[in-house]
Write a protein that holds these residues in place. Structure first.
Motif, short mmCIF file in Angstrom:
data_model
loop_
_atom_site.label_atom_id
_atom_site.label_comp_id
_atom_site.label_asym_id
_atom_site.label_seq_id
_atom_site.Cartn_x
_atom_site.Cartn_y
_atom_site.Cartn_z
N LEU A 213 0.83 -1.21 0.00
CA LEU A 213 0.00 0.00 0.00
C LEU A 213 0.86 1.26 0.00
O LEU A 213 0.57 2.23 -0.71
N THR A 214 1.92 1.25 0.79
CA THR A 214 2.82 2.41 0.86
C THR A 214 3.46 2.68 -0.49
O THR A 214 3.56 3.83 -0.94
N ALA A 215 3.88 1.61 -1.17
CA ALA A 215 4.48 1.77 -2.49
C ALA A 215 3.46 2.22 -3.52
O ALA A 215 3.79 2.98 -4.45
N PHE A 216 2.22 1.82 -3.33
CA PHE A 216 1.18 2.14 -4.32
C PHE A 216 0.75 3.60 -4.23
O PHE A 216 0.64 4.28 -5.25
N VAL A 217 0.49 4.10 -3.04
CA VAL A 217 -0.06 5.46 -2.90
C VAL A 217 1.00 6.54 -3.09
O VAL A 217 0.68 7.67 -3.46
N GLY A 218 2.27 6.23 -2.82
CA GLY A 218 3.32 7.22 -2.99
C GLY A 218 3.45 8.16 -1.81
O GLY A 218 2.61 8.18 -0.89
N ALA A 219 4.49 8.96 -1.84
CA ALA A 219 4.79 9.85 -0.71
C ALA A 219 3.74 10.94 -0.52
O ALA A 219 3.54 11.44 0.59
N LYS A 220 3.06 11.34 -1.60
CA LYS A 220 2.08 12.42 -1.50
C LYS A 220 0.84 12.03 -0.72
O LYS A 220 0.11 12.89 -0.22
N ASN A 221 0.56 10.74 -0.64
CA ASN A 221 -0.73 10.29 -0.06
C ASN A 221 -0.51 9.30 1.09
O ASN A 221 -1.29 8.36 1.24
N MET A 222 0.52 9.53 1.89
CA MET A 222 0.78 8.65 3.01
C MET A 222 -0.35 8.66 4.04
O MET A 222 -0.49 7.73 4.83
N ASN A 223 -1.17 9.71 4.03
CA ASN A 223 -2.29 9.78 4.96
C ASN A 223 -3.37 8.74 4.67
O ASN A 223 -4.26 8.51 5.50
N THR A 356 -4.76 8.33 -8.23
CA THR A 356 -4.24 8.62 -6.89
C THR A 356 -3.10 9.64 -6.96
O THR A 356 -2.98 10.53 -6.10
N SER A 357 -2.27 9.53 -7.99
CA SER A 357 -1.14 10.45 -8.11
C SER A 357 -1.58 11.87 -8.42
O SER A 357 -0.83 12.82 -8.17
N ILE A 358 -2.78 12.05 -8.95
CA ILE A 358 -3.26 13.39 -9.27
C ILE A 358 -3.72 14.12 -8.03
O ILE A 358 -3.48 15.32 -7.87
N GLY A 359 -4.40 13.42 -7.12
CA GLY A 359 -4.85 14.07 -5.90
C GLY A 359 -5.98 13.32 -5.23
O GLY A 359 -6.60 12.42 -5.82
N THR A 360 -6.24 13.68 -3.96
CA THR A 360 -7.25 12.97 -3.16
C THR A 360 -8.64 13.10 -3.75
O THR A 360 -9.40 12.13 -3.82
N HIS A 361 -9.02 14.31 -4.19
CA HIS A 361 -10.37 14.50 -4.72
C HIS A 361 -10.56 13.74 -6.03
O HIS A 361 -11.65 13.22 -6.29
N VAL A 362 -9.51 13.66 -6.83
CA VAL A 362 -9.61 12.95 -8.10
C VAL A 362 -9.80 11.45 -7.86
O VAL A 362 -10.65 10.82 -8.48
N VAL A 363 -9.01 10.87 -6.96
CA VAL A 363 -9.14 9.44 -6.71
C VAL A 363 -10.46 9.12 -6.02
O VAL A 363 -11.02 8.04 -6.23
#
Length: 555
Positions: A213-223, A356-363
């Motif tokens: 999961l950590t590798a999938f979401v990336g550093a921007k979405n660790m929350n 997910t890489s675009i942003g929380t609202h997009v995903v």
């Protein structure tokens, strides 16, 4: 599989040939007179099942006989002149009667069979849709966390749908070939493989779930990792039951029974919905409560489906370890299907990854749309199952004396399936596209998320409307064992979709993601339809040997 057709020396004369009386255990295998044991593990060295009753000198299932009177045990060797006639044999099985009907009558019969089967495919996405709606009312963070969590849960499970397709295909083909003595052993082997795979997935999820999961979401979405991992770990408890349920459900569908599995999944869906409300709304467990309710309902569903299989005379608790030769035969069927499933799942996973890489609202918006898409696209799955259940009797059935007639009937069946698929696609595409505009607050109250959903309505409609036509086309290829082609074509479609995704997603955001899905879906449909209409396709070629696999011998 190499199955031997029983061909009569004459299309109109039935010759009764005396044979020595035989004793068969095949009926006892299907309808045991002793109570089923709760668990039965068989090893290939000690498992021996005799072949079915011998059938000789027959031209249709109604003319199969043992060559002796079972009441008097008197041999019959003479030709009965009363049976000499010039009338063609009438269809004597469900598939032949079904295929001989008019297009409109076929459509009615398809609806009768696929109606209950529709419920089977709707239940899974419906549970996900309920989860999304319940979580979306509480937290946008948890709603976004469902995206990466479902990739490592539902989508990984979808890869293992090759077990489901292989089971349905093997059971339907064995029954079409009158090899009923193989069915129990095939089910037992696939149950063992599914149970072992489920335990392995459980252990992998426990050991590497959070890291993935950590590798999938990336550093921007660790929350998102904490909520997603909570959901993933609880859902992992049901992995063995989920995969065993795939096999038992598909075994029933291969026997043309959709009511037994439907009962199980209706119970599971009801339990999931009640559990979501109790655990999330009243007890405030959030995303963990949703996961726990879903896992519990899947375990219950697997047990109910095993019970339904037992009532047909088979033992759903029998687990047989396949021999190396049998495993190779199963891999010959399952491997191309695995590649097909993996290609689909990989593209859906890439869609979520880029969203997910675009942003929380997009995903979050993508998660809602993908759940609606999944809920609606499964309405075409019963059409695929209809093709997989009825086509083998026409393509590989024991009665092969009228090949050209059977091919014509198979093409007529495909035509009916495509007519239904096109109608369903237009209806569902229109209805589903209107959801974000008519009831946007049903899934979320976040106006930014709703706006993102409105931006992709054209791509959403184009991708969804063609899906019910894709599935019966691919189901026919699966029924005809054109496995190599379908796996190669699916891999090519995945490469096309991934390329489009890489090129356009950075410029147009979520619209780019869904544009890639449109290309993927339409490429699948056009390629599979072209293959089916080809003179060398399974619906035209009279030489099906190059589509068959070696006969799966009973150990």
């Amino acid at each position: 599989m190499q199955f031997k057709a029983i061909i009569s020396p004459s299309p109109n004369i039935r010759i009764k040939i005396p044979i020595i009386k035989q004793f068969s255990l095949s009926s006892n295998l299907r309808h045991p007179k002793i109570p089923l044991k709760p668990f039965n593990l068989c090893f290939p060295e000690s498992h021996q099942i005799p072949r079915n009753l011998q059938k000789v000198g027959c031209i249709s299932p109604s003319q199969e006989f043992l060559g002796e009177n079972l009441q008097t045990h008197e041999p019959e060797s003479e030709i009965n002149p009363e049976i000499l006639n010039l009338q063609p044999s009438k269809p004597t099985n469900v598939a032949e009667e079904f295929a001989n009907q008019s297009t409109w009558d076929q459509i009615i019969e398809i609806v009768k069979f696929s109606g209950p089967a529709t419920g089977l495919w709707i239940c899974g996405p419906l549970m996900s849709l309920i989860d999304t709606a319940v979580i979306g009312q509480g937290s946008s963070i948890e709603l976004a966390a469902l995206g990466p969590a479902t990739v490592l849960c539902d989508y990984v499970g979808y890869v293992f749908m090759f077990l489901s397709v292989a089971t349905s295909n093997m059971v339907a083909t064995s029954l079409a070939q009158k090899n009923e003595d193989q069915v129990q052993h095939q089910i037992s082997m696939l149950l063992f493989i599914s149970l072992a795979s489920g335990v392995l997935l459980f252990l992998l999820t426990k050991g590497f779930g959070e890291w993935a999961l950590t590798a999938f979401v990336g550093a921007k979405n660790m929350n998102l990792v904490s909520a997603a991992n909570s959901y993933l770990q609880l859902r992992a408890l049901a992995w063995p039951a989920i995969l065993v349920g795939y096999v038992t459900q598909s075994a029933s569908l291969g026997m043309k029974d959709s009511l037994g599995p439907l009962k199980a999944l209706l119970i599971a869906t009801a339990l999931s919905g009640i559990g979501d409300i109790v655990l999330c709304v009243f007890l405030n467990y959030g995303i963990a409560g949703v996961a726990l309710a879903t896992a519990a309902s899947q375990i219950v569903a697997a047990n109910v489906m095993i019970d339904a299989l037992n009532k047909k005379g088979y033992n759903g608790y029998s687990f047989s370890v396949p021999s190396l030769a049998e495993l190779q035969e199963i891999v010959g069927i399952a491997a191309p299907i695995f590649v097909t499933m993996f290609s689909k799942v990989a593209l859906y996973g890439l869609l979520i990854y880029f969203a997910t890489s675009i942003g929380t609202h997009v995903v979050a918006a993508h998660q809602v749309l993908l759940n609606i898409f999944g809920m609606c696209s499964v309405w075409g799955e019963p059409l695929s199952q209809t093709a997989q259940s009825f086509m083998p009797e026409l393509l590989y059935g024991a009665n092969r004396s009228l090949k050209a007639c059977f091919y014509k009937q198979a093409r007529s069946l495909l035509k009916s399936l495509l007519i239904i698929g096109a109608s369903i696609g237009l209806l569902l595409g229109t209805a589903a596209t209107s959801v974000p505009f008519v009831v946007p607050n049903f899934f979320t109250s976040d106006t930014v998320v709703i706006g993102e959903m409105h931006n992709v309505w054209i791509c959403f409609f184009l991708a969804l409307s063609v899906t019910p036509c894709i599935l019966p086309s691919e189901g026919t290829l699966l029924a005809g064992r054109d496995l190599k082609f379908i796996s190669i074509s699916m891999s090519g479609c995945f490469a096309l979709g991934a390329l489009v995704l890489l090129l356009v997603r950075s410029q147009v955001g979520l619209v780019g993601c869904w544009s890639a899905l449109v290309g993927f879906q339409w490429a699948r449909f056009l390629i599979s339809l072209r293959r089916l209409l080809s003179p060398n396709g399974v619906l035209f070629s009279e030489d099906l040997d190059h589509f068959k696999l070696g006969e799966l011998k009973v150990a």
